[in-house]
Design a protein around this motif. Structure first.
Motif, PDB file in Angstrom:
ATOM      1  N   GLU A 219       0.823  -1.212   0.000  1.00 42.91           N
ATOM      2  CA  GLU A 219       0.000   0.000   0.000  1.00 42.91           C
ATOM      3  C   GLU A 219       0.856   1.260   0.000  1.00 42.91           C
ATOM      4  OE1 GLU A 219      -3.043   0.326  -0.448  1.00 42.91           O
ATOM      5  OE2 GLU A 219      -4.008  -1.597   0.009  1.00 42.91           O
ATOM      6  N   GLU A 220       1.969   1.242  -0.732  1.00 40.87           N
ATOM      7  CA  GLU A 220       2.842   2.420  -0.743  1.00 40.87           C
ATOM      8  C   GLU A 220       2.138   3.651  -1.313  1.00 40.87           C
ATOM      9  OE1 GLU A 220       6.220   1.431  -3.151  1.00 40.87           O
ATOM     10  OE2 GLU A 220       5.132   1.621  -5.047  1.00 40.87           O
ATOM     11  N   VAL A 221       1.124   3.441  -2.150  1.00 39.65           N
ATOM     12  CA  VAL A 221       0.424   4.570  -2.760  1.00 39.65           C
ATOM     13  C   VAL A 221      -0.496   5.257  -1.753  1.00 39.65           C
ATOM     14  CG1 VAL A 221      -1.253   5.244  -4.520  1.00 39.65           C
ATOM     15  CG2 VAL A 221       0.530   3.576  -5.066  1.00 39.65           C
ATOM     16  N   GLY A 222      -1.165   4.479  -0.903  1.00 39.37           N
ATOM     17  CA  GLY A 222      -2.205   5.060  -0.066  1.00 39.37           C
ATOM     18  C   GLY A 222      -1.933   5.129   1.412  1.00 39.37           C
ATOM     19  N   VAL A 223      -0.864   4.472   1.889  1.00 36.86           N
ATOM     20  CA  VAL A 223      -0.697   4.358   3.330  1.00 36.86           C
ATOM     21  C   VAL A 223      -0.486   5.713   4.007  1.00 36.86           C
ATOM     22  CG1 VAL A 223       1.806   3.932   3.238  1.00 36.86           C
ATOM     23  CG2 VAL A 223       0.436   3.040   5.150  1.00 36.86           C
ATOM     24  N   LEU A 224       0.274   6.621   3.388  1.00 34.41           N
ATOM     25  CA  LEU A 224       0.489   7.932   4.007  1.00 34.41           C
ATOM     26  C   LEU A 224      -0.803   8.749   4.065  1.00 34.41           C
ATOM     27  CD1 LEU A 224       3.979   9.093   2.660  1.00 34.41           C
ATOM     28  CD2 LEU A 224       3.355   8.427   4.992  1.00 34.41           C
ATOM     29  N   MET A 225      -1.630   8.645   3.037  1.00 34.29           N
ATOM     30  CA  MET A 225      -2.913   9.331   3.049  1.00 34.29           C
ATOM     31  C   MET A 225      -3.780   8.831   4.204  1.00 34.29           C
ATOM     32  SD  MET A 225      -5.981   8.898   0.304  1.00 34.29           S
ATOM     33  CE  MET A 225      -5.966   7.163   0.774  1.00 34.29           C
TER      34      MET A 225
ATOM     35  N   VAL B 291       0.731  -2.669  10.632  1.00 34.47           N
ATOM     36  CA  VAL B 291       1.269  -4.011  10.400  1.00 34.47           C
ATOM     37  C   VAL B 291       1.528  -4.165   8.905  1.00 34.47           C
ATOM     38  CG1 VAL B 291       0.945  -6.482  10.697  1.00 34.47           C
ATOM     39  CG2 VAL B 291      -0.058  -4.889  12.357  1.00 34.47           C
ATOM     40  N   VAL B 292       2.786  -4.073   8.517  1.00 34.92           N
ATOM     41  CA  VAL B 292       3.174  -4.226   7.113  1.00 34.92           C
ATOM     42  C   VAL B 292       3.175  -5.724   6.815  1.00 34.92           C
ATOM     43  CG1 VAL B 292       4.906  -3.736   5.377  1.00 34.92           C
ATOM     44  CG2 VAL B 292       4.524  -2.118   7.242  1.00 34.92           C
ATOM     45  N   ASN B 293       2.287  -6.113   5.907  1.00 37.06           N
ATOM     46  CA  ASN B 293       1.817  -7.478   5.822  1.00 37.06           C
ATOM     47  C   ASN B 293       2.197  -8.111   4.484  1.00 37.06           C
ATOM     48  OD1 ASN B 293       0.287  -9.750   6.420  1.00 37.06           O
ATOM     49  ND2 ASN B 293      -1.614  -8.829   5.688  1.00 37.06           N
ATOM     50  N   ASN B 294       3.255  -8.948   4.471  1.00 36.20           N
ATOM     51  CA  ASN B 294       3.679  -9.619   3.235  1.00 36.20           C
ATOM     52  C   ASN B 294       3.897  -8.636   2.089  1.00 36.20           C
ATOM     53  OD1 ASN B 294       3.556 -12.055   4.524  1.00 36.20           O
ATOM     54  ND2 ASN B 294       1.834 -12.872   3.368  1.00 36.20           N
ATOM     55  N   SER B 295       4.465  -7.488   2.372  1.00 35.10           N
ATOM     56  CA  SER B 295       4.631  -6.457   1.347  1.00 35.10           C
ATOM     57  C   SER B 295       5.937  -6.623   0.593  1.00 35.10           C
ATOM     58  CB  SER B 295       4.579  -5.061   1.974  1.00 35.10           C
ATOM     59  OG  SER B 295       3.265  -4.716   2.337  1.00 35.10           O
ATOM     60  N   THR B 296       5.889  -6.252  -0.689  1.00 34.53           N
ATOM     61  CA  THR B 296       7.081  -6.294  -1.530  1.00 34.53           C
ATOM     62  C   THR B 296       7.431  -4.918  -2.083  1.00 34.53           C
ATOM     63  OG1 THR B 296       5.715  -6.884  -3.447  1.00 34.53           O
ATOM     64  CG2 THR B 296       6.683  -8.702  -2.181  1.00 34.53           C
ATOM     65  N   ASP B 297       6.710  -3.881  -1.637  1.00 35.88           N
ATOM     66  CA  ASP B 297       6.985  -2.528  -2.124  1.00 35.88           C
ATOM     67  C   ASP B 297       7.538  -1.683  -0.974  1.00 35.88           C
ATOM     68  OD1 ASP B 297       4.807  -2.048  -0.532  1.00 35.88           O
ATOM     69  OD2 ASP B 297       3.523  -1.247  -2.116  1.00 35.88           O
ATOM     70  N   ARG B 298       7.335  -0.364  -1.012  1.00 34.83           N
ATOM     71  CA  ARG B 298       7.931   0.542  -0.022  1.00 34.83           C
ATOM     72  C   ARG B 298       6.959   0.926   1.089  1.00 34.83           C
ATOM     73  NH1 ARG B 298      10.204   5.451  -3.363  1.00 34.83           N
ATOM     74  NH2 ARG B 298      11.248   5.910  -1.373  1.00 34.83           N
ATOM     75  N   THR B 299       5.947   0.092   1.329  1.00 32.45           N
ATOM     76  CA  THR B 299       4.981   0.386   2.384  1.00 32.45           C
ATOM     77  C   THR B 299       5.671   0.568   3.732  1.00 32.45           C
ATOM     78  OG1 THR B 299       3.258  -0.886   1.241  1.00 32.45           O
ATOM     79  CG2 THR B 299       2.923  -0.435   3.569  1.00 32.45           C
ATOM     80  N   MET B 300       6.593  -0.310   4.055  1.00 35.64           N
ATOM     81  CA  MET B 300       7.306  -0.237   5.336  1.00 35.64           C
ATOM     82  C   MET B 300       8.044   1.092   5.470  1.00 35.64           C
ATOM     83  SD  MET B 300       8.146  -2.180   8.042  1.00 35.64           S
ATOM     84  CE  MET B 300       9.348  -2.091   9.379  1.00 35.64           C
ATOM     85  N   GLU B 301       8.710   1.506   4.413  1.00 34.49           N
ATOM     86  CA  GLU B 301       9.492   2.744   4.434  1.00 34.49           C
ATOM     87  C   GLU B 301       8.588   3.955   4.666  1.00 34.49           C
ATOM     88  OE1 GLU B 301      11.914   5.490   1.181  1.00 34.49           O
ATOM     89  OE2 GLU B 301      11.818   3.310   0.896  1.00 34.49           O
ATOM     90  N   PHE B 302       7.456   3.996   3.958  1.00 33.40           N
ATOM     91  CA  PHE B 302       6.559   5.144   4.086  1.00 33.40           C
ATOM     92  C   PHE B 302       5.878   5.175   5.453  1.00 33.40           C
ATOM     93  CE2 PHE B 302       6.000   5.126  -0.786  1.00 33.40           C
ATOM     94  CZ  PHE B 302       7.126   5.915  -0.929  1.00 33.40           C
ATOM     95  N   ALA B 303       5.498   4.006   5.968  1.00 30.68           N
ATOM     96  CA  ALA B 303       4.884   3.955   7.292  1.00 30.68           C
ATOM     97  C   ALA B 303       5.864   4.410   8.368  1.00 30.68           C
ATOM     98  CB  ALA B 303       4.394   2.542   7.580  1.00 30.68           C
ATOM     99  N   GLN B 304       7.118   3.988   8.243  1.00 31.74           N
ATOM    100  CA  GLN B 304       8.120   4.405   9.223  1.00 31.74           C
ATOM    101  C   GLN B 304       8.407   5.894   9.099  1.00 31.74           C
ATOM    102  OE1 GLN B 304       9.411   2.161  11.603  1.00 31.74           O
ATOM    103  NE2 GLN B 304       9.878   4.179  12.464  1.00 31.74           N
ATOM    104  N   GLN B 305       8.338   6.415   7.885  1.00 32.82           N
ATOM    105  CA  GLN B 305       8.507   7.859   7.682  1.00 32.82           C
ATOM    106  C   GLN B 305       7.451   8.630   8.463  1.00 32.82           C
ATOM    107  OE1 GLN B 305       8.667   9.101   3.491  1.00 32.82           O
ATOM    108  NE2 GLN B 305       7.466  10.917   4.012  1.00 32.82           N
ATOM    109  N   PHE B 306       6.217   8.160   8.417  1.00 33.88           N
ATOM    110  CA  PHE B 306       5.144   8.799   9.186  1.00 33.88           C
ATOM    111  C   PHE B 306       5.411   8.668  10.686  1.00 33.88           C
ATOM    112  CE2 PHE B 306       1.191   8.412  11.586  1.00 33.88           C
ATOM    113  CZ  PHE B 306       0.501   9.559  11.214  1.00 33.88           C
ATOM    114  N   ALA B 307       5.839   7.493  11.123  1.00 35.77           N
ATOM    115  CA  ALA B 307       6.091   7.265  12.542  1.00 35.77           C
ATOM    116  C   ALA B 307       7.193   8.165  13.080  1.00 35.77           C
ATOM    117  CB  ALA B 307       6.458   5.798  12.771  1.00 35.77           C
TER     118      ALA B 307
END
Length: 364
Positions: free
Chosen positions: A18-24, A42-58
């Motif tokens: 969900e790298e496109v929508g997670v920050l929104m 909970v970054v769940n079986n992801s293969t994109d940058r979802t983890m990176e963007f979620a941590q950026q928000f955190a």
């Protein structure tokens, strides 16, 4: 003596690619009039940058307290991710949610909440101690179309979501919305005490929101929906994606109903499903026949048909009046809705058939 809660409101956001929508989604939580005390992504079986963007928000100093968990090799889809978030939360508060956590909001990572969602949901739960959860009224995002066909497809989904949202403002709703469900923490703890998990972990569980709704009812809680607790969610931009999504929802519902059988909590859904299929058959059969008759003979010899046509024109239009005159016009034209009804008939019938003749594949 009342004890002070460690966390009044905790949000669990499962996010798979969900790298496109997670920050929104996370930004909509930060913008709440009653901000959450803790967000668990909970970054769940992801293969994109979802983890990176979620941590950026955190890491932002202006963000609510946010914890990002990476769950690799999760075989249990969204339910597994939600349970991981609940386990982390229980460990953080000493083992039990009751007395330590007030509310748990579960939302999808492609969903944006109205700024007053948490405030309003808390007020709803405070109005009745027997309520275990309040569901969002889900509305589709507008302005995403790129072609006339896509404009039609997304427009019909917007109308469908709005119609469903209007109909869900009542007690004992069919299902809590996966896009946004606000639970009383005590209710989730009762599920943990009863069956050891808040959400049923099985790769065959395609509709964890519906299964959890039934489990809450079976354990003695009531659930409701509120038209002011609004969640804006993504729509399916192609026919293929739309059918895949709705087959998953419908097939998951049929699977759950077959597993539980006829009970006081499932009979209404079973009856609604059967009547819906019969209604589609009636409309597509009788309605098509009568349209052919009208095309050949006109209305002069059939006053009853005039009354029925007036009803078919006015009733659908009035049900979407909150969307404005354009939506009312689309519904009054009948043809756009009839085409969409054919698509709906396909995914309903195919879901029932697949429930009986195919297995749900494991999530890799």
């Amino acid at each position: 003596m009342l004890t002070e809660l460690l966390y009044e409101t905790v949000v669990i956001v499962p996010a798979r690619n969900e790298e496109v929508g997670v920050l929104m989604s996370l930004d909509s939580l930060a913008a709440q009039t009653r901000r959450p005390d803790l967000i668990i992504v909970v970054v769940n079986n992801s293969t994109d940058r979802t983890m990176e963007f979620a941590q950026q928000f955190a890491d932002e100093v202006t963000s609510p307290l946010t914890v990002v968990l990476n769950f690799e090799n999760n075989p249990h889809k969204k339910a597994g991710a939600l349970n991981l978030g609940l386990r982390w939360l229980r460990d953080a508060v000493g083992g039990r949610l009751t007395g330590a956590v007030g509310h748990v909001l579960v939302m999808d990572a492609d969903t944006e909440l109205h700024p007053r969602f948490i405030e309003r949901a808390r007020n709803v739960l405070a109005s009745d101690p027997e309520l275990g959860g309040v569901s969002a009224a889900c509305l589709g995002r507008t302005g995403l179309w790129r072609s006339p066909w896509q404009r039609y497809l997304l427009g019909m989904q917007i109308i469908e979501y709005a119609r469903a949202a209007n109909g869900r403002f009542r007690k004992d709703v069919h299902t809590m919305a996966g896009a946004g469900s606000f639970y009383r923490a005590e209710a989730l703890q009762s599920l943990l005490d009863w069956r050891g998990a808040g959400f049923w972990e099985d790769h065959r569980n395609l509709v964890e929101d519906y299964e959890t709704t039934l489990a809450l009812k079976e354990s003695g809680w009531k659930v409701t929906a509120n038209q002011l607790c609004i969640a804006y969610t993504d729509l399916m931009p192609t026919l293929r994606e739309l059918i895949q999504q709705r087959e998953r929802w419908s097939r998951g519902t049929v699977d759950t109903l077959r597993y539980r059988g006829w009970t006081k909590f499932t009979w209404h859904t079973i009856a609604t499903l059967v009547l819906g299929l019969l209604g589609l058959s009636y409309i597509l059969g009788y309605g098509t026949t009568q349209m052919i008759v009208v095309a050949r003979q006109g209305f002069s010899d059939n006053p009853l048909l005039v009354v029925l046509l007036a009803f078919w024109l006015l009733h659908p239009a009035l049900r979407v009046r909150n969307l404005g005159w354009k939506a009312m016009l689309v519904e009054a034209l009948l043809l756009p809705e009839l085409v969409y009804m054919l698509v709906r008939a396909y995914w309903l019938l195919s879901s029932v058939v697949k429930s009986y003749v195919t297995r749900v594949s494991a999530w890799k």
